[in-house]
Design a protein around this motif. Structure first.
Motif, PDB file in Angstrom:
ATOM      1  N   THR A  32       0.842  -1.193   0.000  1.00 28.40           N
ATOM      2  CA  THR A  32       0.000   0.000   0.000  1.00 28.40           C
ATOM      3  C   THR A  32       0.878   1.244   0.000  1.00 28.40           C
ATOM      4  O   THR A  32       1.799   1.367   0.805  1.00 28.40           O
ATOM      5  CB  THR A  32      -0.911   0.027   1.234  1.00 28.40           C
ATOM      6  N   ILE A  33       0.612   2.149  -0.907  1.00 32.77           N
ATOM      7  CA  ILE A  33       1.354   3.411  -0.974  1.00 32.77           C
ATOM      8  C   ILE A  33       0.616   4.424  -0.109  1.00 32.77           C
ATOM      9  O   ILE A  33      -0.597   4.618  -0.265  1.00 32.77           O
ATOM     10  CB  ILE A  33       1.461   3.887  -2.434  1.00 32.77           C
ATOM     11  N   SER A  34       1.334   5.034   0.798  1.00 36.84           N
ATOM     12  CA  SER A  34       0.688   5.974   1.715  1.00 36.84           C
ATOM     13  C   SER A  34       0.037   7.104   0.931  1.00 36.84           C
ATOM     14  O   SER A  34       0.522   7.529  -0.112  1.00 36.84           O
ATOM     15  CB  SER A  34       1.707   6.541   2.706  1.00 36.84           C
ATOM     16  N   THR A  35      -1.074   7.586   1.446  1.00 40.77           N
ATOM     17  CA  THR A  35      -1.753   8.740   0.859  1.00 40.77           C
ATOM     18  C   THR A  35      -1.173  10.006   1.473  1.00 40.77           C
ATOM     19  O   THR A  35      -0.960  10.076   2.681  1.00 40.77           O
ATOM     20  CB  THR A  35      -3.267   8.670   1.122  1.00 40.77           C
ATOM     21  N   ALA A  36      -0.885  11.011   0.640  1.00 37.02           N
ATOM     22  CA  ALA A  36      -0.375  12.283   1.151  1.00 37.02           C
ATOM     23  C   ALA A  36      -1.303  12.781   2.253  1.00 37.02           C
ATOM     24  O   ALA A  36      -2.534  12.711   2.127  1.00 37.02           O
ATOM     25  CB  ALA A  36      -0.275  13.308   0.024  1.00 37.02           C
ATOM     26  N   ALA A 134       5.143   9.565  -4.985  1.00 32.70           N
ATOM     27  CA  ALA A 134       5.562   8.612  -3.962  1.00 32.70           C
ATOM     28  C   ALA A 134       6.889   7.967  -4.349  1.00 32.70           C
ATOM     29  O   ALA A 134       7.066   7.504  -5.476  1.00 32.70           O
ATOM     30  CB  ALA A 134       4.510   7.539  -3.758  1.00 32.70           C
ATOM     31  N   GLU A 135       7.802   7.973  -3.402  1.00 29.61           N
ATOM     32  CA  GLU A 135       9.069   7.265  -3.519  1.00 29.61           C
ATOM     33  C   GLU A 135       9.196   6.388  -2.287  1.00 29.61           C
ATOM     34  O   GLU A 135       8.954   6.842  -1.165  1.00 29.61           O
ATOM     35  CB  GLU A 135      10.228   8.265  -3.589  1.00 29.61           C
ATOM     36  N   ASP A 136       9.519   5.109  -2.469  1.00 24.44           N
ATOM     37  CA  ASP A 136       9.556   4.150  -1.360  1.00 24.44           C
ATOM     38  C   ASP A 136       8.208   4.093  -0.634  1.00 24.44           C
ATOM     39  O   ASP A 136       8.142   3.986   0.597  1.00 24.44           O
ATOM     40  CB  ASP A 136      10.666   4.523  -0.369  1.00 24.44           C
ATOM     41  N   ASN A 137       7.155   4.195  -1.413  1.00 27.50           N
ATOM     42  CA  ASN A 137       5.776   4.052  -0.920  1.00 27.50           C
ATOM     43  C   ASN A 137       5.316   5.173   0.000  1.00 27.50           C
ATOM     44  O   ASN A 137       4.246   5.077   0.617  1.00 27.50           O
ATOM     45  CB  ASN A 137       5.588   2.700  -0.210  1.00 27.50           C
ATOM     46  N   GLN A 518     -15.683   3.523   2.843  1.00 28.79           N
ATOM     47  CA  GLN A 518     -14.770   3.016   1.816  1.00 28.79           C
ATOM     48  C   GLN A 518     -13.780   4.110   1.440  1.00 28.79           C
ATOM     49  O   GLN A 518     -14.166   5.233   1.119  1.00 28.79           O
ATOM     50  CB  GLN A 518     -15.544   2.563   0.583  1.00 28.79           C
ATOM     51  N   VAL A 519     -12.500   3.771   1.459  1.00 24.41           N
ATOM     52  CA  VAL A 519     -11.438   4.700   1.121  1.00 24.41           C
ATOM     53  C   VAL A 519     -10.630   4.100  -0.029  1.00 24.41           C
ATOM     54  O   VAL A 519     -10.457   2.879  -0.117  1.00 24.41           O
ATOM     55  CB  VAL A 519     -10.536   4.976   2.349  1.00 24.41           C
ATOM     56  N   GLU A 520     -10.138   4.979  -0.916  1.00 27.19           N
ATOM     57  CA  GLU A 520      -9.413   4.522  -2.101  1.00 27.19           C
ATOM     58  C   GLU A 520      -7.902   4.659  -1.894  1.00 27.19           C
ATOM     59  O   GLU A 520      -7.428   5.656  -1.355  1.00 27.19           O
ATOM     60  CB  GLU A 520      -9.851   5.325  -3.321  1.00 27.19           C
ATOM     61  N   TYR A 521      -7.154   3.646  -2.371  1.00 33.88           N
ATOM     62  CA  TYR A 521      -5.706   3.617  -2.197  1.00 33.88           C
ATOM     63  C   TYR A 521      -4.990   3.321  -3.517  1.00 33.88           C
ATOM     64  O   TYR A 521      -5.519   2.622  -4.387  1.00 33.88           O
ATOM     65  CB  TYR A 521      -5.304   2.522  -1.201  1.00 33.88           C
ATOM     66  N   VAL A 536       2.077  -5.316   2.492  1.00 29.75           N
ATOM     67  CA  VAL A 536       2.085  -4.083   3.270  1.00 29.75           C
ATOM     68  C   VAL A 536       0.701  -3.460   3.127  1.00 29.75           C
ATOM     69  O   VAL A 536       0.349  -2.942   2.067  1.00 29.75           O
ATOM     70  CB  VAL A 536       3.181  -3.111   2.774  1.00 29.75           C
ATOM     71  N   LEU A 537      -0.068  -3.508   4.207  1.00 31.32           N
ATOM     72  CA  LEU A 537      -1.472  -3.127   4.174  1.00 31.32           C
ATOM     73  C   LEU A 537      -1.706  -1.859   4.983  1.00 31.32           C
ATOM     74  O   LEU A 537      -0.835  -1.439   5.748  1.00 31.32           O
ATOM     75  CB  LEU A 537      -2.318  -4.274   4.739  1.00 31.32           C
ATOM     76  N   PRO A 538      -2.892  -1.224   4.844  1.00 34.79           N
ATOM     77  CA  PRO A 538      -3.201  -0.072   5.689  1.00 34.79           C
ATOM     78  C   PRO A 538      -3.088  -0.434   7.160  1.00 34.79           C
ATOM     79  O   PRO A 538      -3.265  -1.592   7.545  1.00 34.79           O
ATOM     80  CB  PRO A 538      -4.643   0.267   5.299  1.00 34.79           C
ATOM     81  N   GLU A 539      -2.856   0.543   7.997  1.00 32.08           N
ATOM     82  CA  GLU A 539      -2.483   0.305   9.388  1.00 32.08           C
ATOM     83  C   GLU A 539      -3.497  -0.498  10.183  1.00 32.08           C
ATOM     84  O   GLU A 539      -3.141  -1.274  11.053  1.00 32.08           O
ATOM     85  CB  GLU A 539      -2.231   1.645  10.087  1.00 32.08           C
ATOM     86  N   ASP A 540      -4.802  -0.333   9.897  1.00 27.69           N
ATOM     87  CA  ASP A 540      -5.781  -1.020  10.728  1.00 27.69           C
ATOM     88  C   ASP A 540      -6.250  -2.343  10.141  1.00 27.69           C
ATOM     89  O   ASP A 540      -7.282  -2.869  10.490  1.00 27.69           O
ATOM     90  CB  ASP A 540      -6.986  -0.123  11.021  1.00 27.69           C
ATOM     91  N   GLU A 541      -5.458  -2.913   9.188  1.00 22.63           N
ATOM     92  CA  GLU A 541      -5.792  -4.240   8.690  1.00 22.63           C
ATOM     93  C   GLU A 541      -4.700  -5.221   9.058  1.00 22.63           C
ATOM     94  O   GLU A 541      -3.507  -4.940   8.897  1.00 22.63           O
ATOM     95  CB  GLU A 541      -5.982  -4.257   7.167  1.00 22.63           C
ATOM     96  N   ALA A 542      -5.075  -6.380   9.564  1.00 26.13           N
ATOM     97  CA  ALA A 542      -4.092  -7.397   9.925  1.00 26.13           C
ATOM     98  C   ALA A 542      -3.454  -7.978   8.674  1.00 26.13           C
ATOM     99  O   ALA A 542      -4.069  -8.067   7.615  1.00 26.13           O
ATOM    100  CB  ALA A 542      -4.775  -8.500  10.730  1.00 26.13           C
TER     101      ALA A 542
END
Length: 575
Positions: A32-36, A134-137, A518-521, A536-542
């Protein structure tokens, strides 16, 4: 215009090895690439061979408001009354807003008001979207033409800035709506536009404006859609005026502007007709596919008009036809679409190749009422979409076409169903295609959209959601780019804790639990044949390792048998 590419029959003795290589190559780990941080949603746009990613971002948190452009004591009494009707802690929203204090409710009201008056010329423009790199996600907001507004001491967010492509030099091509300069006119402050739409190339240390051939009226219009490593930039824009825009110009000069009690400045009057209105841009300006050449020093050539596949010289009153370029390779072959006249004197918009001053139509306008070419690789393989028929219904299908081939009919891409809409998005130099297709219809009648990968050497399509090496609640709904390392840039949807326009988490007042939305990534899929890397998933997903990600020889055998019979029995569709 190419006959179906002939596939060599494959001997069984070599099939197992081929299946083993491909089946392992098409497993992917997910990053997952972090959202600004300024935005809620991220929509992927493009990725280069270094893995650098550009995205479009929506839902700006804490959108800045320039209070100097509001008159809450006179002109904007309607807004003032709305704000005065509510408040917090016995303080009305009107009082709080006048002091520059906003919460989610008051900010929403003000944004809706100024967006309702977007074309007035006296109100702040409120950006709907921006772009990020994004560089290095890790993503950061891209700033192209915007600058610090002294009234808010932060970026103005008066304009939309859209990055559309990134090359292997990290140059970014795209386009922006207008920036503005404040000016006094008839004792009021007006926002004077600098252009209507302007293409750009952003190198490591500068932003280069891409001016269209015709820029005499409010700077004209230019869009930049792609940039090659060799410095070719393509897009489309204004190449000439029409009588309609000249008449509009005369009306604005004469102050013939019935929308307001007082006439607007001429450029504001003109700009209001075109702001965000692509249909008006194309009808008032003649629009052709364009090309520019940018060198390492940031010097840009004069725009090159790539032409159109019909004679539009007689269209002097308004422009009904246009051409556009969407992609270019390192040799300067550009592809896009153009209106063309059929043998039956019917005008249709068709996929086109632009090269050496010529416009070549790729698809048969007698067969497909509409098509476009969206990408071309350095092997001169073109991909695109076209409108086909599924029974009596129209359906969007996809194609690829080898410019080096003597064939004259495009190769239709095989997808999952006769009635599935499929859009090819990108192709790499290994001739692997990615895009979006519809999967099986759900019981409620909805047809989910999923990202796909397609191998031209075997004519096989795969749902990317089936190829992940971990279990995840994220759904890959689109694939927009693939680099030459085989990494795929995708769009994923994920349900997580909801946030309002101030960026604050929302709690259900009844249950006390967090609200979900629902959020878009933007998500990168990295080839991972053995499933050795965690997703590598969003922070609140196992993070759960998917069982059986590595294919057994038994499953490989089934995979190969399925491949042998799929071409025989499946109904392949063309866009």
């Amino acid at each position: 215009m190419m006959n179906k590419l002939t596939k060599l029959s494959i001997a069984l003795i070599t099939a197992s090895a081929s299946a083993f290589v491909q089946a392992n190559a098409i497993n992917y780990s997910l990053e997952t690439i972090s959202t600004a941080e300024e935005f809620k949603d991220s929509f992927p746009i493009d990725m280069n061979d270094s893995g650098e990613v550009i995205s479009a971002n929506l839902s700006i948190f804490e959108h800045p408001i320039d209070l100097s452009l509001l008159d809450l004591d006179d002109r904007d009494l309607t807004l003032a009354a709305t704000l005065a009707s509510g408040g917090v802690n016995n303080v009305s929203y009107l009082e709080r807003v006048k002091k520059g204090n906003f919460d989610a409710a008051s900010l929403r009201v003000v944004l809706e008001y100024i967006r309702t008056n977007a074309n007035d010329g006296r109100y702040q423009q409120a950006a709907s979207y921006r772009s990020s790199f994004a560089e290095d996600n890790e993503s950061e907001e891209l700033v192209i033409f915007d600058s610090i507004n002294p009234e808010t001491e932060e970026l103005s967010y008066f304009n939309n800035e859209q990055a559309r492509a990134i090359n292997n030099l990290s140059w970014i091509a795209g386009d922006s709506s207008s920036t503005f300069t404040k000016a006094e006119f008839n004792d009021e402050t007006w926002l004077m536009p600098n252009f209507i739409r302007r293409g750009f190339v952003k190198t490591k240390n500068r932003v280069i404006e891409l001016v269209p051939p015709y820029d005499e009226i409010v700077g004209g219009v230019s869009y930049a859609t792609n940039v090659s490593d060799s410095g070719w930039v393509v897009g489309y824009g204004s190449v000439a005026e029409t009588n309609s825009i000249l008449s509009l110009e005369l009306a604005c000069k004469a102050g013939d502007d019935s929308d307001l009690d007082n006439p607007r400045p001429e450029d504001v009057c003109l700009w209001g007709v075109f702001n965000g209105n692509v249909a008006n841009q194309r009808s008032y300006f003649k629009t052709h596919a364009l090309m520019w050449k940018v060198n390492a020093n940031g010097e840009v050539s004069q725009p090159i008009d790539l032409g159109i596949a019909l004679d539009d010289s007689a269209a002097v009153n308004s422009a009904s036809y246009f051409s556009r370029a969407f992609a270019v390779n390192n040799d300067g072959y550009a592809v896009g679409d153009s209106h063309v006249v059929t043998v039956d004197d019917v005008v249709r918009l068709q996929a086109a190749l632009f090269h050496n001053g010529n416009v070549h139509i790729i698809t048969n306008p007698q067969t497909y009422r509409e098509s476009r070419a969206v990408d071309i690789n350095d092997n001169n393989i073109v991909i695109g979409t076209m409108i086909d028929l599924a029974g009596l219904s129209s359906v969007r299908k996809s194609f690829y076409y080898d410019l080096n081939s003597a064939d004259t009919v495009v190769q239709k891409i095989d997808d999952f169903a006769v009635g599935a809409n499929t859009s090819a998005r990108a192709i790499n130099n290994q001739n692997v295609i990615v895009g979006q297709t519809e999967t099986s219809t759900l019981s409620g009648g909805l047809t989910p959209k999923h990202g796909f990968v397609y191998y031209t050497d075997t004519d096989e399509m795969y749902d990317l959601n089936d190829l992940l090496t971990c279990d995840t609640d994220m759904t890959i709904v689109d694939a927009v780019a693939i680099n030459n390392d085989g990494s795929i840039l995708t769009h994923a949807s994920f349900t997580q804790t909801a946030r309002n326009i101030m960026g604050q988490q929302l709690v259900d007042s009844t249950t006390g639990e967090f609200v979900r939305e629902q959020v878009e990534y933007s998500v990168r899929l990295v080839p991972d044949a053995k499933g050795t890397f965690d997703c590598v998933l969003p922070e609140d997903e196992a993070k759960i390792k998917r069982k059986g990600a590595a294919s057994s020889w038994f499953h490989l055998g089934l995979f190969f048998i399925t491949f042998l019979f799929k071409n025989t029995f499946s109904n392949r569709k063309t866009i």
